[in-house]
Each structure stands twice: as structure tokens, then as C-alpha cells.
Design a protein around this motif. Structure first.
Motif, short mmCIF file in Angstrom:
data_model
loop_
_atom_site.label_atom_id
_atom_site.label_comp_id
_atom_site.label_asym_id
_atom_site.label_seq_id
_atom_site.Cartn_x
_atom_site.Cartn_y
_atom_site.Cartn_z
N ASN A 54 0.66 -1.10 0.01
CA ASN A 54 0.19 0.09 -0.38
C ASN A 54 1.17 1.60 -0.10
OD1 ASN A 54 -3.02 1.13 -0.19
ND2 ASN A 54 -2.36 1.90 2.06
N VAL A 55 1.51 1.51 -1.22
CA VAL A 55 2.01 2.45 -1.00
C VAL A 55 1.85 3.77 -2.05
CG1 VAL A 55 4.61 1.62 -0.26
CG2 VAL A 55 3.94 1.13 -3.09
N GLU A 56 2.42 4.51 -2.47
CA GLU A 56 1.82 5.60 -2.83
C GLU A 56 3.09 6.54 -4.27
OE1 GLU A 56 -0.86 10.20 -3.98
OE2 GLU A 56 -0.52 9.27 -1.31
N ILE A 57 2.70 6.80 -5.27
CA ILE A 57 4.32 6.59 -6.34
C ILE A 57 3.90 8.33 -6.26
CG2 ILE A 57 5.54 6.45 -8.15
CD1 ILE A 57 6.30 4.49 -5.91
N LYS A 59 4.61 12.01 -8.41
CA LYS A 59 5.46 12.34 -9.59
C LYS A 59 5.76 13.42 -9.38
CE LYS A 59 7.17 12.36 -14.11
NZ LYS A 59 7.33 12.23 -15.31
N ARG A 60 6.59 14.71 -9.40
CA ARG A 60 7.17 15.95 -9.16
C ARG A 60 8.15 16.29 -10.35
NH1 ARG A 60 6.82 16.64 -3.04
NH2 ARG A 60 4.74 15.73 -2.61
N LYS A 61 7.94 17.09 -11.33
CA LYS A 61 8.72 17.24 -12.22
C LYS A 61 9.36 15.59 -12.73
CE LYS A 61 9.20 21.46 -10.76
NZ LYS A 61 10.52 23.18 -10.30
N GLU A 62 10.70 15.70 -12.58
CA GLU A 62 11.41 14.80 -13.23
C GLU A 62 11.30 13.65 -12.17
OE1 GLU A 62 11.88 14.23 -16.67
OE2 GLU A 62 10.48 16.05 -16.40
N SER A 63 11.32 13.81 -10.69
CA SER A 63 11.29 13.11 -9.93
C SER A 63 10.38 11.95 -9.32
CB SER A 63 12.42 13.67 -8.78
OG SER A 63 11.97 14.31 -8.13
N TYR A 64 10.55 11.39 -8.27
CA TYR A 64 9.12 10.99 -8.15
C TYR A 64 10.08 10.67 -6.06
CZ TYR A 64 8.58 8.75 -12.46
OH TYR A 64 8.09 8.44 -13.54
N ARG A 65 8.77 10.54 -5.31
CA ARG A 65 8.84 10.18 -4.34
C ARG A 65 8.17 8.90 -3.97
NH1 ARG A 65 10.97 14.46 -2.53
NH2 ARG A 65 10.69 14.68 0.05
N ILE A 66 7.81 8.27 -2.27
CA ILE A 66 7.34 7.18 -2.35
C ILE A 66 6.81 7.60 -0.93
CG2 ILE A 66 9.56 6.51 -1.46
CD1 ILE A 66 8.55 3.72 -2.30
N LYS A 67 5.34 7.28 -0.78
CA LYS A 67 4.55 7.36 0.77
C LYS A 67 4.16 6.22 1.15
CE LYS A 67 1.36 10.53 3.01
NZ LYS A 67 0.62 11.29 2.74
N TYR A 114 16.47 3.44 -11.19
CA TYR A 114 17.76 3.32 -12.26
C TYR A 114 16.67 3.05 -13.95
CZ TYR A 114 20.92 5.02 -8.97
OH TYR A 114 22.03 5.46 -8.22
N SER A 115 17.14 2.88 -14.56
CA SER A 115 17.05 1.86 -15.94
C SER A 115 16.18 2.85 -16.40
CB SER A 115 16.55 1.10 -15.41
OG SER A 115 15.32 0.36 -15.24
N ASP A 116 15.55 2.42 -17.39
CA ASP A 116 14.64 2.92 -18.63
C ASP A 116 12.89 2.07 -17.95
OD1 ASP A 116 15.70 4.74 -20.02
OD2 ASP A 116 15.93 3.31 -21.31
N ILE A 117 12.45 1.71 -16.70
CA ILE A 117 11.61 1.47 -16.25
C ILE A 117 10.82 1.97 -16.24
CG2 ILE A 117 12.45 2.06 -13.67
CD1 ILE A 117 10.87 -0.78 -12.90
N GLU A 118 9.08 1.28 -16.49
CA GLU A 118 8.55 3.07 -16.66
C GLU A 118 7.17 2.71 -15.30
OE1 GLU A 118 4.44 3.87 -18.65
OE2 GLU A 118 5.82 2.53 -20.29
N LEU A 119 7.64 4.11 -14.36
CA LEU A 119 6.94 3.93 -12.78
C LEU A 119 5.94 5.05 -13.50
CD1 LEU A 119 7.22 3.06 -10.44
CD2 LEU A 119 8.84 4.61 -10.10
N LYS A 120 4.27 4.84 -12.90
CA LYS A 120 3.23 5.38 -13.45
C LYS A 120 2.95 6.05 -11.76
CE LYS A 120 1.71 3.59 -17.80
NZ LYS A 120 1.10 2.40 -17.94
N PRO A 121 2.73 7.10 -12.10
CA PRO A 121 2.45 7.96 -10.05
C PRO A 121 0.52 6.37 -9.96
CG PRO A 121 3.01 9.39 -11.40
CD PRO A 121 2.63 8.09 -12.45
N GLY A 122 1.07 7.25 -8.75
CA GLY A 122 -0.30 6.19 -8.52
C GLY A 122 -0.53 5.41 -7.21
N TYR A 124 0.50 1.29 -5.03
CA TYR A 124 0.49 0.00 -5.13
C TYR A 124 0.27 -0.97 -4.29
CZ TYR A 124 3.06 2.30 -10.14
OH TYR A 124 3.33 2.55 -10.79
N ASP A 125 -0.56 -2.08 -4.71
CA ASP A 125 -1.10 -2.73 -3.59
C ASP A 125 0.53 -3.24 -3.00
OD1 ASP A 125 -3.94 -2.23 -3.37
OD2 ASP A 125 -4.12 -3.65 -5.11
N GLN A 126 1.65 -3.34 -3.45
CA GLN A 126 3.13 -3.89 -3.42
C GLN A 126 4.17 -3.89 -4.44
OE1 GLN A 126 2.93 -6.71 -1.43
NE2 GLN A 126 4.89 -7.14 -1.38
N LEU A 127 4.76 -3.15 -3.50
CA LEU A 127 6.00 -2.36 -4.71
C LEU A 127 7.04 -3.24 -4.22
CD1 LEU A 127 6.28 -0.45 -6.49
CD2 LEU A 127 7.48 0.80 -4.79
#
Length: 152
Positions: A54-57, A59-67, A114-122, A124-127
Motif C-alpha cells: 500500500n504505497v503511493e508513488i 511524480k514531481r517534475k522529473e523526480s519521483y517520491r514514495i509515500k 534506475y534504468s528505463d523502467i516505466e513508473l506510473k504515479p498512483g 500500489y498494493d505491493q512494491l
């Protein structure tokens, strides 16, 4: 590729701190790089795989944050807090430990991608990600960890 260890296998006797150098990110502080070594490998930092619920991703500008949800991840956060205190206990007793991995204030943390993994904001039940603890900072009164969450 990273070599990682399971958080339950972490032991503070395998942690070694480099000599302090001037901290270029925070004035008035010193920085000590962490090495983690056992009889199989040496790591430039502590890298542990963690599975979060139960985490939230964000996106702020070009960076990501995890809650991170404290309730669903309570047991894991307790293990992470133990690792943090074990490392900070390697420093002199007179310093106030600034513990930030316990997620008490429930704020979003930087998520390194890292890498070109596609990460979408939203949500996630499991990460699954890697917690990288790469250094310790200290000034005349306080100390804490330098760390990041990594998605690869």
C-alpha cells in the motif's frame, strides 16, 4: 546490477564506517561512507531488498517520491528502524540520533529510478524496491543516515 541482502540477515558487526570528510551537501557537517561486508561480499553501502504494501508513488517534475503506509508496513518499518539504530549506535554516545527511516511523520521520500523502467504515479498494493543506506552524517550535536529508495 546490485548485490542486496535480506533485511533479516543484516548484522551491525558487518558495518564499517570510513573516516569522516567534509559534507558537501550540508554545511557544518561531516560525512562517513558506509561499507557492509560479510564472508561472501563487500558492498559500498547497505543494500536491502524490501517489499512494501500500500504505497503511493508521486511524480514531481522529473523526480519521483514514495509515500509508505505505516499501518500496512509496520513490521517492516520496525526492522528498518532497528537497522538505522544499529548503524547510528556506531557513533559516539553524546550525539542525538535523528531517525528518519521509521516514517513517523508519514512524509513522502525520494525514490530513485534506475534504468528505463516505466513508473506510473498512483497507489500500489505491493512494491519491491531496494533501500540503499550509503552514509552517515554528523555535526557537533546530531547524526543521521544518508539513504535512498531505489526502483530498478
Amino acid at each position: 546490477m546490485y548485490i542486496t541482502t535480506d533485511i533479516t540477515n543484516f548484522t551491525k558487526k558487518n558495518v564499517f564506517l570510513h573516516e569522516p570528510v567534509k559534507n558537501i551537501m550540508k554545511s557544518g557537517c561531516e560525512f562517513m561512507k558506509i561499507m557492509y561486508s560479510n564472508n561472501i561480499f563487500v558492498m559500498n553501502g547497505v543494500y536491502v531488498d524490501i517489499s512494501l504494501k500500500n504505497v503511493e508513488i508521486q511524480k514531481r517534475k522529473e523526480s519521483y517520491r514514495i509515500k509508505i503506509d505505516n499501518i500496512h508496513n509496520n513490521d517492516l518499518l520496525n526492522l528498518i528502524s532497528r537497522v538505522e539504530l544499529d548503524i547510528l549506535d556506531l557513533l559516539p554516545d553524546g550525539l542525538c540520533r535523528v531517525c528518519s527511516l521509521n516514517n513517523d511523520n508519514n512524509k513522502a521520500r525520494v525514490l530513485k529510478k534506475y534504468s528505463d523502467i516505466e513508473l506510473k504515479p498512483g497507489t500500489y498494493d505491493q512494491l519491491t524496491c531496494t533501500l540503499r543506506i550509503f552514509g552517515v552524517w554528523k555535526d557537533s550535536t546530531k547524526c543521521g543516515l544518508n539513504y535512498q529508495y531505489i526502483i530498478s
